[in-house]
Design a protein around this motif. Sequence first.
Motif, PDB file in Angstrom:
ATOM      1  N   TYR A   1       0.806  -1.210   0.000  1.00 45.98           N
ATOM      2  CA  TYR A   1       0.000   0.000   0.000  1.00 45.98           C
ATOM      3  C   TYR A   1       0.844   1.267   0.000  1.00 45.98           C
ATOM      4  O   TYR A   1       0.506   2.247  -0.674  1.00 45.98           O
ATOM      5  CB  TYR A   1      -1.003   0.007   1.160  1.00 45.98           C
TER       6      TYR A   1
ATOM      7  N   THR B   1      -0.540   5.011  -0.839  1.00 45.95           N
ATOM      8  CA  THR B   1      -1.556   5.171   0.204  1.00 45.95           C
ATOM      9  C   THR B   1      -0.925   5.011   1.572  1.00 45.95           C
ATOM     10  O   THR B   1       0.190   4.520   1.720  1.00 45.95           O
ATOM     11  CB  THR B   1      -2.694   4.142   0.044  1.00 45.95           C
ATOM     12  N   THR B   2      -1.637   5.450   2.586  1.00 46.31           N
ATOM     13  CA  THR B   2      -1.163   5.323   3.956  1.00 46.31           C
ATOM     14  C   THR B   2      -2.190   4.574   4.783  1.00 46.31           C
ATOM     15  O   THR B   2      -3.319   4.388   4.361  1.00 46.31           O
ATOM     16  CB  THR B   2      -0.898   6.702   4.600  1.00 46.31           C
TER      17      THR B   2
END
Length: 120
Positions: free
Chosen positions: A111, A116-117
């Motif tokens: 991810y 993304t986090t």
Amino acid sequence: VSQHFTVSDGMTVPEYAVCLAARAVTAVRGLVARGARLLVVVGAPPVGCVPAQRIIAGGVRRQCATPRNQVALLYNRKLGQEIGRLNAKLAGVKIVLVDLYNILADVMHRYQALGTTNDP
């Protein structure tokens, strides 16, 4: 869907995976009987990683529920075999199996590389 997917009604995991795959193949055969010639069948995702399963079966740390994912993997393997047989047997019909399990597993593991986090 993921709740039903993990309720085996007393069957062993392999028996349950075969049962689910047979149901999916029956649905595909029904569509072909009604004239479908190009079908896309989506395999099971890592159901043990959906929030409900992590809460129910993921332990204190709410990890992915490995036994649930094993059912998904067995189902996907059996479904792939059956789709292969159907493709070989049904002239003029093309059935594509989408490996949703590995697509989502890749996103879950990479991810950060995908931008993304996991921040709240």
